[in-house]
Design an enzyme around this catalytic site. Structure first.
Site, short mmCIF file in Angstrom:
data_model
loop_
_atom_site.label_atom_id
_atom_site.label_comp_id
_atom_site.label_asym_id
_atom_site.label_seq_id
_atom_site.Cartn_x
_atom_site.Cartn_y
_atom_site.Cartn_z
N ASP A 72 43.88 40.84 54.44
CA ASP A 72 44.29 39.60 53.78
C ASP A 72 45.23 39.87 52.60
OD1 ASP A 72 42.80 38.10 55.54
OD2 ASP A 72 41.13 37.76 54.18
N TYR A 90 40.97 67.51 59.08
CA TYR A 90 41.93 67.03 58.08
C TYR A 90 42.81 68.13 57.48
CZ TYR A 90 38.91 62.92 58.36
OH TYR A 90 38.20 61.83 58.82
N ARG A 136 36.53 54.28 65.23
CA ARG A 136 37.81 54.50 64.52
C ARG A 136 38.99 53.92 65.29
NH1 ARG A 136 36.23 58.21 60.51
NH2 ARG A 136 34.55 59.57 61.25
N HIS A 167 47.31 57.80 59.20
CA HIS A 167 46.08 58.58 59.36
C HIS A 167 46.44 60.04 59.59
CE1 HIS A 167 43.88 54.92 59.35
NE2 HIS A 167 44.75 54.44 60.23
N ILE A 168 45.72 60.91 58.93
CA ILE A 168 45.94 62.35 59.09
C ILE A 168 45.55 62.78 60.50
CG2 ILE A 168 45.19 64.62 58.25
CD1 ILE A 168 44.64 63.15 55.49
N SER A 169 44.41 62.28 60.94
CA SER A 169 43.90 62.62 62.27
C SER A 169 44.34 61.57 63.29
CB SER A 169 42.37 62.69 62.22
OG SER A 169 41.82 61.41 61.91
N GLU A 197 50.93 52.20 57.95
CA GLU A 197 49.53 52.64 58.06
C GLU A 197 49.54 54.10 58.52
OE1 GLU A 197 47.17 50.42 60.89
OE2 GLU A 197 45.63 51.99 60.94
N HIS A 213 38.93 50.49 59.19
CA HIS A 213 38.13 49.98 60.32
C HIS A 213 37.19 48.84 59.91
CE1 HIS A 213 39.74 53.75 61.68
NE2 HIS A 213 38.98 54.45 60.86
N PRO A 228 38.95 55.71 50.44
CA PRO A 228 37.72 56.44 50.13
C PRO A 228 37.62 57.82 50.77
CG PRO A 228 37.31 54.60 51.63
CD PRO A 228 38.70 54.44 51.11
N ASN A 229 37.12 58.73 49.96
CA ASN A 229 36.80 60.11 50.33
C ASN A 229 38.02 61.01 50.47
OD1 ASN A 229 33.93 59.77 50.43
ND2 ASN A 229 34.24 58.60 52.31
N ARG A 265 39.21 60.07 68.55
CA ARG A 265 37.93 60.29 67.87
C ARG A 265 36.92 59.20 68.27
NH1 ARG A 265 38.98 61.36 61.72
NH2 ARG A 265 36.83 62.11 61.88
N ASN A 309 46.92 55.11 53.55
CA ASN A 309 45.82 55.71 54.30
C ASN A 309 44.56 55.08 53.72
OD1 ASN A 309 43.86 57.10 55.62
ND2 ASN A 309 44.72 59.15 55.24
N ARG A 336 36.24 69.85 52.90
CA ARG A 336 35.33 69.73 54.05
C ARG A 336 36.14 69.39 55.29
NH1 ARG A 336 31.52 64.88 52.73
NH2 ARG A 336 31.38 65.06 50.48
N ALA A 355 38.26 54.99 55.73
CA ALA A 355 37.32 54.22 56.55
C ALA A 355 37.48 52.70 56.38
CB ALA A 355 35.89 54.63 56.21
O1 CA2 Z 1 42.59 60.44 59.64
C1 CA2 Z 1 42.61 59.80 58.58
O2 CA2 Z 1 43.48 59.95 57.72
C2 CA2 Z 1 41.48 58.81 58.28
O3 CA2 Z 1 42.07 57.67 57.67
C3 CA2 Z 1 40.56 59.52 57.31
C4 CA2 Z 1 39.28 58.73 57.00
C5 CA2 Z 1 38.61 58.24 58.26
O4 CA2 Z 1 37.50 57.41 57.93
C6 CA2 Z 1 39.57 57.49 59.16
O5 CA2 Z 1 38.89 57.11 60.33
C7 CA2 Z 1 40.76 58.35 59.53
C8 CA2 Z 1 38.27 59.61 56.26
C9 CA2 Z 1 38.81 60.23 55.03
C10 CA2 Z 1 37.76 61.21 54.56
O6 CA2 Z 1 38.45 62.33 54.12
C11 CA2 Z 1 37.74 63.48 53.97
C12 CA2 Z 1 38.50 64.61 53.83
C13 CA2 Z 1 37.87 65.81 53.68
C14 CA2 Z 1 36.50 65.87 53.64
C15 CA2 Z 1 35.76 64.75 53.78
C16 CA2 Z 1 36.39 63.53 53.93
#
Ligand code: CA2
Length: 148
Positions: free
Chosen positions: A92, A23, A116, A105-107, A103, A85, A10-11, A112, A79, A18, A82
């Site tokens: 499962d 990111y 997370r 994650h970009i960040s 697995e 978490h 998601p997202n 954080r 990836n 953003r 959210a």
């Molecule tokens: O660091 C990552 O890749 C995450 O998986 C990104 C998720 C976050 O919930 C995880 O804790 C860490 C969020 C992805 C949302 O991506 C956006 C990118 C740009 C603008 C808004 C959201």
């Protein structure tokens, strides 16, 4: 030629629009191109997807399990956003498939917020990567090549 399945949760469709300080400024299409280059270098085909829906991601993991059983899958880079978490359903779905799943994650999620720091994916993943920015996707594909 085996396939690498890259799944984004998601997202992540908003990537580059953003929170560039967290990111980066590259879009999901840019990430796809990065993955395409990495797959080409390592002799893999790429299947790159994104969904904002938990059930769709679960369905795609089931599909990956079938592809693994048929000998067509090199591995999955996930990836889960959210859902990492929160999702017992993804945990499962992955468990018992036999798929090699990274697995990603970009960040650096551990630097954080506390919410997370826990992952439902890590116990069923072969490896976990966080904090390399979007370049982590190419690094994960290189890791799958090394494991193959
Ligand atoms: O660091 C990552 O890749 C995450 O998986 C990104 C998720 C976050 O919930 C995880 O804790 C860490 C969020 C992805 C949302 O991506 C956006 C990118 C740009 C603008 C808004 C959201």
């Amino acid at each position: 030629m085996k396939t690498v399945l890259v799944l984004n949760g998601p997202n992540l469709n908003l990537l580059g629009t953003r929170e560039p300080q967290v990111y980066g400024s590259q879009s999901l299409e840019d990430v796809k191109a990065l993955c395409q280059g990495a797959c080409k270098s390592h002799g893999f085909a790429l299947d790159f997807r994104q969904s904002n829906h938990e059930g769709e991601l679960v369905d795609w993991i089931h599909e990956a399990g079938k592809s693994h059983a048929a000998g067509n899958l090199a591995g999955v880079v996930l990836n889960a956003g959210a859902y990492t978490h929160t999702s017992v359903a993804l945990h499962d779905a992955i468990k018992g498939t036999g798929i090699v799943l990274i697995e990603l994650h970009i960040s650096n999620v551990h630097a954080r917020e506390a919410f997370r720091h826990h992952s439902f994916i890590s116990p069923v993943a072969k490896a976990v990567m966080a904090g390399f920015g979007v370049k982590g996707y190419a690094m994960a594909i290189a890791g799958l090549a090394d494991l193959a």
